[in-house]
Write a protein that holds these residues in place. Structure first.
Motif, PDB file in Angstrom:
ATOM      1  N   LYS A   1      31.063 -41.476  19.469  1.00 17.65           N
ATOM      2  CA  LYS A   1      31.120 -42.383  20.614  1.00 17.65           C
ATOM      3  C   LYS A   1      32.032 -43.591  20.365  1.00 17.65           C
ATOM      4  O   LYS A   1      32.238 -44.404  21.260  1.00 17.65           O
ATOM      5  CB  LYS A   1      29.713 -42.905  20.939  1.00 17.65           C
ATOM      6  CG  LYS A   1      28.642 -41.838  21.114  1.00 17.65           C
ATOM      7  CD  LYS A   1      28.862 -41.005  22.350  1.00 17.65           C
ATOM      8  CE  LYS A   1      27.753 -39.967  22.508  1.00 17.65           C
ATOM      9  NZ  LYS A   1      26.431 -40.548  22.763  1.00 17.65           N
ATOM     10  N   ALA A   2      32.577 -43.712  19.159  1.00 18.60           N
ATOM     11  CA  ALA A   2      33.319 -44.926  18.794  1.00 18.60           C
ATOM     12  C   ALA A   2      34.539 -45.156  19.685  1.00 18.60           C
ATOM     13  O   ALA A   2      34.825 -46.287  20.088  1.00 18.60           O
ATOM     14  CB  ALA A   2      33.732 -44.868  17.328  1.00 18.60           C
ATOM     15  N   GLU A   3      35.283 -44.107  19.991  1.00 18.44           N
ATOM     16  CA  GLU A   3      36.467 -44.276  20.831  1.00 18.44           C
ATOM     17  C   GLU A   3      36.076 -44.724  22.229  1.00 18.44           C
ATOM     18  O   GLU A   3      36.714 -45.620  22.807  1.00 18.44           O
ATOM     19  CB  GLU A   3      37.272 -42.982  20.902  1.00 18.44           C
ATOM     20  CG  GLU A   3      38.523 -43.106  21.750  1.00 18.44           C
ATOM     21  CD  GLU A   3      39.342 -41.826  21.812  1.00 18.44           C
ATOM     22  OE1 GLU A   3      40.295 -41.784  22.616  1.00 18.44           O
ATOM     23  OE2 GLU A   3      39.022 -40.876  21.083  1.00 18.44           O
ATOM     24  N   ALA A   4      35.017 -44.123  22.780  1.00 16.28           N
ATOM     25  CA  ALA A   4      34.563 -44.531  24.110  1.00 16.28           C
ATOM     26  C   ALA A   4      34.105 -45.978  24.108  1.00 16.28           C
ATOM     27  O   ALA A   4      34.399 -46.738  25.038  1.00 16.28           O
ATOM     28  CB  ALA A   4      33.436 -43.611  24.582  1.00 16.28           C
ATOM     29  N   VAL A   5      33.396 -46.393  23.055  1.00 11.32           N
ATOM     30  CA  VAL A   5      32.946 -47.780  22.958  1.00 11.32           C
ATOM     31  C   VAL A   5      34.136 -48.728  22.979  1.00 11.32           C
ATOM     32  O   VAL A   5      34.142 -49.738  23.701  1.00 11.32           O
ATOM     33  CB  VAL A   5      32.099 -47.978  21.683  1.00 11.32           C
ATOM     34  CG1 VAL A   5      31.903 -49.468  21.390  1.00 11.32           C
ATOM     35  CG2 VAL A   5      30.750 -47.291  21.833  1.00 11.32           C
ATOM     36  N   ALA A   6      35.159 -48.404  22.195  1.00  9.43           N
ATOM     37  CA  ALA A   6      36.346 -49.266  22.156  1.00  9.43           C
ATOM     38  C   ALA A   6      37.006 -49.360  23.521  1.00  9.43           C
ATOM     39  O   ALA A   6      37.487 -50.433  23.919  1.00  9.43           O
ATOM     40  CB  ALA A   6      37.336 -48.732  21.130  1.00  9.43           C
ATOM     41  N   ARG A   7      37.011 -48.253  24.272  1.00 10.65           N
ATOM     42  CA  ARG A   7      37.669 -48.244  25.574  1.00 10.65           C
ATOM     43  C   ARG A   7      36.792 -48.867  26.669  1.00 10.65           C
ATOM     44  O   ARG A   7      37.297 -49.195  27.741  1.00 10.65           O
ATOM     45  CB  ARG A   7      38.052 -46.816  25.947  1.00 10.65           C
ATOM     46  CG  ARG A   7      39.120 -46.227  25.045  1.00 10.65           C
ATOM     47  CD  ARG A   7      39.454 -44.809  25.434  1.00 10.65           C
ATOM     48  NE  ARG A   7      40.022 -44.741  26.787  1.00 10.65           N
ATOM     49  CZ  ARG A   7      40.206 -43.588  27.443  1.00 10.65           C
ATOM     50  NH1 ARG A   7      39.858 -42.443  26.898  1.00 10.65           N
ATOM     51  NH2 ARG A   7      40.729 -43.613  28.659  1.00 10.65           N
ATOM     52  N   ILE A   8      35.510 -49.034  26.409  1.00  7.98           N
ATOM     53  CA  ILE A   8      34.651 -49.770  27.332  1.00  7.98           C
ATOM     54  C   ILE A   8      34.809 -51.263  27.110  1.00  7.98           C
ATOM     55  O   ILE A   8      34.901 -52.044  28.059  1.00  7.98           O
ATOM     56  CB  ILE A   8      33.177 -49.343  27.163  1.00  7.98           C
ATOM     57  CG1 ILE A   8      32.991 -47.885  27.592  1.00  7.98           C
ATOM     58  CG2 ILE A   8      32.254 -50.255  27.969  1.00  7.98           C
ATOM     59  CD1 ILE A   8      31.649 -47.294  27.186  1.00  7.98           C
ATOM     60  N   VAL A   9      34.856 -51.667  25.845  1.00  8.10           N
ATOM     61  CA  VAL A   9      35.022 -53.080  25.522  1.00  8.10           C
ATOM     62  C   VAL A   9      36.393 -53.581  25.956  1.00  8.10           C
ATOM     63  O   VAL A   9      36.537 -54.709  26.436  1.00  8.10           O
ATOM     64  CB  VAL A   9      34.791 -53.307  24.017  1.00  8.10           C
ATOM     65  CG1 VAL A   9      35.117 -54.754  23.630  1.00  8.10           C
ATOM     66  CG2 VAL A   9      33.358 -52.971  23.644  1.00  8.10           C
ATOM     67  N   ARG A  10      37.405 -52.717  25.771  1.00  4.32           N
ATOM     68  CA  ARG A  10      38.775 -53.070  26.182  1.00  4.32           C
ATOM     69  C   ARG A  10      39.265 -52.001  27.155  1.00  4.32           C
ATOM     70  O   ARG A  10      40.031 -51.104  26.774  1.00  4.32           O
ATOM     71  CB  ARG A  10      39.687 -53.175  24.956  1.00  4.32           C
ATOM     72  CG  ARG A  10      39.349 -54.340  24.049  1.00  4.32           C
ATOM     73  CD  ARG A  10      40.338 -54.460  22.900  1.00  4.32           C
ATOM     74  NE  ARG A  10      40.142 -53.388  21.935  1.00  4.32           N
ATOM     75  CZ  ARG A  10      39.293 -53.477  20.897  1.00  4.32           C
ATOM     76  NH1 ARG A  10      38.568 -54.569  20.720  1.00  4.32           N
ATOM     77  NH2 ARG A  10      39.179 -52.481  20.048  1.00  4.32           N
ATOM     78  N   PRO A  11      38.833 -52.059  28.405  1.00  7.89           N
ATOM     79  CA  PRO A  11      39.115 -50.979  29.356  1.00  7.89           C
ATOM     80  C   PRO A  11      40.578 -50.905  29.770  1.00  7.89           C
ATOM     81  O   PRO A  11      41.289 -51.915  29.784  1.00  7.89           O
ATOM     82  CB  PRO A  11      38.226 -51.317  30.555  1.00  7.89           C
ATOM     83  CG  PRO A  11      38.022 -52.791  30.466  1.00  7.89           C
ATOM     84  CD  PRO A  11      38.002 -53.114  29.006  1.00  7.89           C
TER      85      PRO A  11
END
Length: 252
Positions: free
Chosen positions: A212-222
């Motif tokens: 889930k790490a990539e998705a988390v990064a793209r949620i924090v920095r959309p």
């Protein structure tokens, strides 16, 4: 620790971290219990949207095992689900079965407050089931907490990236809609829509595991042009991305 980002039209995103999945689930469970207890002390019937998947399971186990569980009158808690698979009632793939197995045996609930998506054996068509669930969501009124598991691709509920047909938005969008040809089996589902999730006072996104790490990064920095579905939602009062160490960003 927490981090925040702008969320136009809603509460800014806050990142909450825990070292392990179990620790994360315990913290989420404690907050769910606290919100429900406070609402009941104010004379209200709290409404919680549950999620499926690994974090849905972990959260329900956390609530069931929590020392403060019985400080809430669960017979006076309204329950919805973010999405449901179009399979018969009681089927092992249904999201509501997690609650039936992991939480409801340990607390007293009132079936009148448990709002399930009709099953494929209900006699309704998929479209009729979605329409009936949308009415139930609308009648539920205020949503206090919406739990949303985040997929590795950044989906939440059954709102998948790359599917413009699922990302309906605006004041005329229904509270729930049909999903066909889901990229994850089973292919047919009923899901809350983006505006329905945003109706919640508190939108909590749950992500655990390195996948889930990539998705988390793209949620924090959309992505400004095409944000992930999980980056398109926010709560009226609070938006929290709950992550374990494997999924979360390193502290600044």
């Amino acid at each position: 620790m927490s981090a925040a980002s702008d969320a136009p039209g809603g509460a800014a995103l806050r990142l909450e971290r825990a070292a392990t999945v179990d620790a994360l689930a315990e913290r989420v469970a404690a907050r769910v219990i606290a919100v429900c207890r406070a609402r009941q002390e104010a004379g209200a019937v709290p409404c919680v949207v549950l999620t499926g998947g690994s974090m849905g399971r972990a959260s329900l186990l956390g609530i069931a095992a929590h020392a403060e569980r019985d400080s809430v009158d669960w017979s006076r808690v309204r329950v919805l689900w973010g999405d449901e698979r179009w399979v018969p009632a009681g089927h092992e793939e249904r999201n509501d079965r997690l609650a039936d197995e992991l939480l409801f045996p340990h607390v007293e609930v009132d079936p009148a407050f448990i709002h399930r998506v009709p099953g494929s054996d209900s006699g309704l068509t998929l479209d009729e089931a979605a329409a009936q669930y949308a009415v139930a969501v609308d009648r539920a009124g205020r949503i206090d907490v919406a739990l949303n598991g985040v997929g590795p691709d950044g989906h939440l509920c059954s709102l998948f990236p790359g599917r413009a047909d699922l990302l309906v938005d605006g004041p005329d969008a229904p509270a729930a809609m049909v999903v066909r040809d889901s990229p994850k089996p089973p292919p047919e589902r009923v899901t809350l829509t983006l505006p329905a999730v945003r109706r919640a006072d508190r939108v909590w996104l749950l992500a655990a595991g390195a996948e889930k790490a990539e998705a988390v990064a793209r949620i924090v920095r959309p992505d400004a042009d095409d944000p992930l579905p999980a980056a398109r939602v926010h709560g009226r009062d609070e938006t929290v991305l709950w992550v374990d160490a494997a999924a979360g960003l390193a502290p600044a």
